[in-house]
Design a protein around this motif. Structure first.
Motif, PDB file in Angstrom:
ATOM      1  N   SER A  52      12.048 -99.919  15.418  1.00  0.00           N
ATOM      2  CA  SER A  52      11.397 -98.767  16.058  1.00  0.00           C
ATOM      3  C   SER A  52      10.358 -98.149  15.128  1.00  0.00           C
ATOM      4  O   SER A  52       9.291 -97.729  15.578  1.00  0.00           O
ATOM      5  CB  SER A  52      12.431 -97.731  16.513  1.00  0.00           C
ATOM      6  N   TYR A  53      10.626 -98.121  13.822  1.00  0.00           N
ATOM      7  CA  TYR A  53       9.648 -97.581  12.873  1.00  0.00           C
ATOM      8  C   TYR A  53       8.376 -98.433  12.859  1.00  0.00           C
ATOM      9  O   TYR A  53       7.264 -97.902  12.901  1.00  0.00           O
ATOM     10  CB  TYR A  53      10.240 -97.489  11.467  1.00  0.00           C
ATOM     11  N   MET A  54       8.553 -99.760  12.812  1.00  0.00           N
ATOM     12  CA  MET A  54       7.377-100.641  12.801  1.00  0.00           C
ATOM     13  C   MET A  54       6.566-100.485  14.085  1.00  0.00           C
ATOM     14  O   MET A  54       5.339-100.386  14.048  1.00  0.00           O
ATOM     15  CB  MET A  54       7.803-102.094  12.606  1.00  0.00           C
ATOM     16  N   LEU A  55       7.255-100.442  15.230  1.00  0.00           N
ATOM     17  CA  LEU A  55       6.564-100.288  16.506  1.00  0.00           C
ATOM     18  C   LEU A  55       5.847 -98.942  16.597  1.00  0.00           C
ATOM     19  O   LEU A  55       4.688 -98.877  17.009  1.00  0.00           O
ATOM     20  CB  LEU A  55       7.554-100.448  17.666  1.00  0.00           C
ATOM     21  N   LEU A  56       6.536 -97.874  16.190  1.00  0.00           N
ATOM     22  CA  LEU A  56       5.907 -96.557  16.232  1.00  0.00           C
ATOM     23  C   LEU A  56       4.701 -96.474  15.298  1.00  0.00           C
ATOM     24  O   LEU A  56       3.673 -95.888  15.657  1.00  0.00           O
ATOM     25  CB  LEU A  56       6.922 -95.464  15.859  1.00  0.00           C
ATOM     26  N   VAL A  66      -0.659 -90.591  20.827  1.00  0.00           N
ATOM     27  CA  VAL A  66       0.695 -90.883  21.283  1.00  0.00           C
ATOM     28  C   VAL A  66       1.722 -90.088  20.466  1.00  0.00           C
ATOM     29  O   VAL A  66       2.824 -89.829  20.928  1.00  0.00           O
ATOM     30  CB  VAL A  66       0.983 -92.403  21.246  1.00  0.00           C
ATOM     31  N   MET A  67       1.322 -89.669  19.271  1.00  0.00           N
ATOM     32  CA  MET A  67       2.239 -88.898  18.427  1.00  0.00           C
ATOM     33  C   MET A  67       2.642 -87.592  19.103  1.00  0.00           C
ATOM     34  O   MET A  67       3.807 -87.200  19.052  1.00  0.00           O
ATOM     35  CB  MET A  67       1.567 -88.610  17.076  1.00  0.00           C
ATOM     36  N   LEU A  68       1.680 -86.924  19.722  1.00  0.00           N
ATOM     37  CA  LEU A  68       2.000 -85.682  20.431  1.00  0.00           C
ATOM     38  C   LEU A  68       2.975 -85.942  21.574  1.00  0.00           C
ATOM     39  O   LEU A  68       3.920 -85.183  21.774  1.00  0.00           O
ATOM     40  CB  LEU A  68       0.726 -85.012  20.960  1.00  0.00           C
ATOM     41  N   LEU A  69       2.745 -87.014  22.306  1.00  0.00           N
ATOM     42  CA  LEU A  69       3.638 -87.361  23.407  1.00  0.00           C
ATOM     43  C   LEU A  69       5.041 -87.667  22.883  1.00  0.00           C
ATOM     44  O   LEU A  69       6.038 -87.198  23.451  1.00  0.00           O
ATOM     45  CB  LEU A  69       3.093 -88.562  24.185  1.00  0.00           C
ATOM     46  N   LEU A  70       5.138 -88.430  21.806  1.00  0.00           N
ATOM     47  CA  LEU A  70       6.447 -88.758  21.236  1.00  0.00           C
ATOM     48  C   LEU A  70       7.172 -87.506  20.746  1.00  0.00           C
ATOM     49  O   LEU A  70       8.384 -87.378  20.917  1.00  0.00           O
ATOM     50  CB  LEU A  70       6.302 -89.773  20.096  1.00  0.00           C
ATOM     51  N   LYS A 112      21.666 -93.769  22.777  1.00  0.00           N
ATOM     52  CA  LYS A 112      21.682 -92.663  21.810  1.00  0.00           C
ATOM     53  C   LYS A 112      21.080 -93.099  20.480  1.00  0.00           C
ATOM     54  O   LYS A 112      20.315 -92.358  19.873  1.00  0.00           O
ATOM     55  CB  LYS A 112      23.106 -92.145  21.612  1.00  0.00           C
ATOM     56  N   VAL A 113      21.386 -94.311  20.030  1.00  0.00           N
ATOM     57  CA  VAL A 113      20.853 -94.809  18.756  1.00  0.00           C
ATOM     58  C   VAL A 113      19.342 -95.002  18.849  1.00  0.00           C
ATOM     59  O   VAL A 113      18.596 -94.598  17.956  1.00  0.00           O
ATOM     60  CB  VAL A 113      21.563 -96.117  18.333  1.00  0.00           C
ATOM     61  N   LEU A 114      18.874 -95.608  19.925  1.00  0.00           N
ATOM     62  CA  LEU A 114      17.437 -95.828  20.089  1.00  0.00           C
ATOM     63  C   LEU A 114      16.684 -94.498  20.127  1.00  0.00           C
ATOM     64  O   LEU A 114      15.683 -94.316  19.423  1.00  0.00           O
ATOM     65  CB  LEU A 114      17.160 -96.640  21.357  1.00  0.00           C
ATOM     66  N   LEU A 115      17.164 -93.566  20.932  1.00  0.00           N
ATOM     67  CA  LEU A 115      16.497 -92.271  21.018  1.00  0.00           C
ATOM     68  C   LEU A 115      16.607 -91.488  19.715  1.00  0.00           C
ATOM     69  O   LEU A 115      15.685 -90.770  19.334  1.00  0.00           O
ATOM     70  CB  LEU A 115      17.057 -91.466  22.196  1.00  0.00           C
ATOM     71  N   LEU A 116      17.728 -91.632  19.021  1.00  0.00           N
ATOM     72  CA  LEU A 116      17.885 -91.001  17.711  1.00  0.00           C
ATOM     73  C   LEU A 116      16.819 -91.526  16.751  1.00  0.00           C
ATOM     74  O   LEU A 116      16.142 -90.738  16.070  1.00  0.00           O
ATOM     75  CB  LEU A 116      19.285 -91.279  17.157  1.00  0.00           C
ATOM     76  N   CYS A 117      16.656 -92.831  16.690  1.00  0.00           N
ATOM     77  CA  CYS A 117      15.670 -93.423  15.791  1.00  0.00           C
ATOM     78  C   CYS A 117      14.248 -92.979  16.142  1.00  0.00           C
ATOM     79  O   CYS A 117      13.490 -92.545  15.274  1.00  0.00           O
ATOM     80  CB  CYS A 117      15.770 -94.948  15.814  1.00  0.00           C
ATOM     81  N   VAL A 118      13.898 -93.077  17.410  1.00  0.00           N
ATOM     82  CA  VAL A 118      12.550 -92.697  17.840  1.00  0.00           C
ATOM     83  C   VAL A 118      12.310 -91.207  17.603  1.00  0.00           C
ATOM     84  O   VAL A 118      11.252 -90.808  17.099  1.00  0.00           O
ATOM     85  CB  VAL A 118      12.309 -93.080  19.315  1.00  0.00           C
ATOM     86  N   SER A 119      13.278 -90.370  17.937  1.00  0.00           N
ATOM     87  CA  SER A 119      13.122 -88.918  17.747  1.00  0.00           C
ATOM     88  C   SER A 119      12.991 -88.575  16.268  1.00  0.00           C
ATOM     89  O   SER A 119      12.097 -87.814  15.882  1.00  0.00           O
ATOM     90  CB  SER A 119      14.323 -88.171  18.333  1.00  0.00           C
ATOM     91  N   ALA A 120      13.862 -89.097  15.441  1.00  0.00           N
ATOM     92  CA  ALA A 120      13.832 -88.788  14.008  1.00  0.00           C
ATOM     93  C   ALA A 120      12.541 -89.293  13.371  1.00  0.00           C
ATOM     94  O   ALA A 120      11.912 -88.581  12.571  1.00  0.00           O
ATOM     95  CB  ALA A 120      15.040 -89.407  13.313  1.00  0.00           C
ATOM     96  N   GLN A 121      12.146 -90.493  13.745  1.00  0.00           N
ATOM     97  CA  GLN A 121      10.956 -91.067  13.123  1.00  0.00           C
ATOM     98  C   GLN A 121       9.675 -90.396  13.589  1.00  0.00           C
ATOM     99  O   GLN A 121       8.794 -90.112  12.778  1.00  0.00           O
ATOM    100  CB  GLN A 121      10.918 -92.572  13.384  1.00  0.00           C
ATOM    101  N   SER A 122       9.574 -90.104  14.878  1.00  0.00           N
ATOM    102  CA  SER A 122       8.332 -89.493  15.370  1.00  0.00           C
ATOM    103  C   SER A 122       8.226 -88.023  14.980  1.00  0.00           C
ATOM    104  O   SER A 122       7.132 -87.507  14.808  1.00  0.00           O
ATOM    105  CB  SER A 122       8.221 -89.645  16.887  1.00  0.00           C
TER     106      SER A 122
END
Length: 196
Positions: A52-56, A66-70, A112-122
């Motif tokens: 998720s970090y690499m994709l983001l 897209v950062m604002l949207l995330l 929950k894990v996917l959204l946790l990663c995306v939320s924390a990273q973004s």
């Protein structure tokens, strides 16, 4: 950085598929025999966190807005989780328990894990003006925190289960309030970004 740590601990320690299965697995098999499930979860979360970090990172370089949207989606997710935890009635124990492979594979479907990663990273990692090395460490801190919280649930086993069942409303209010406060703070930061 404190906000990131509060977010991570709150998200990782709240009841979810990983924590509940970890607790039940240790209760059934014991911590020593049940640790393979937690190690599988650690590997799965690490893979999800890195991917998720690499994709983001790529997505943000291609489409910077897209950062604002995330960030907005992360705030909405925090508000949703806060409300969901507040309304939760307790622990669902109707789950099958397995070993390393089960722990690894269940992360693929663990929203929950996917959204946790995306939320924390973004919200906390990609946006900071720090070195790539520090960002990589923070990305790896996500699965480590999740693993340690899973071990806490495993160690506590039936003690946490009975305590949580007895005091689930109070615990849910505490967890929900933590997430709500983080969402409010993130919302203020979001509006500050819109000014620029």
């Amino acid at each position: 950085m404190i906000d990131f740590l509060i977010f991570m601990v709150t998200m990782a320690i709240t009841p979810g598929p990983n924590t509940i299965i970890s607790m039940l697995n240790a209760s059934e098999k014991g911590l020593r025999k049940g640790i393979s499930l937690n190690l599988g979860m650690l590997c799965g979360i690490t893979i999800i966190s890195l991917l998720s970090y690499m994709l983001l990172s790529v997505l943000i370089n291609i489409i910077p807005s897209v950062m604002l949207l995330l960030r907005l989606l992360a705030i909405i997710y925090l508000l949703y989780l806060s409300l969901h935890i507040l309304k939760s009635n307790g622990i669902n124990t109707n789950r099958s328990i397995g070993g390393f492979k089960t722990g690894l594979l269940m992360q693929i479907v663990n929203v929950k894990v996917l959204l946790l990663c995306v939320s924390a990273q973004s919200t906390y990692i990609i946006t900071i003006d720090k070195s790539r090395g520090l960002k990589f460490i923070l990305v790896l801190l996500i699965p480590i925190c999740c693993f340690l919280c899973g071990i806490v649930w495993a160690l506590a086993g039936t003690i946490i289960s009975s305590f949580y069942k007895k005091h689930n409303k109070l615990m849910n209010i505490i967890f929900s309030s933590s997430l709500l406060l983080l969402a409010i703070r993130a919302l203020f930061e979001f509006f500050n970004l819109l000014k620029y």
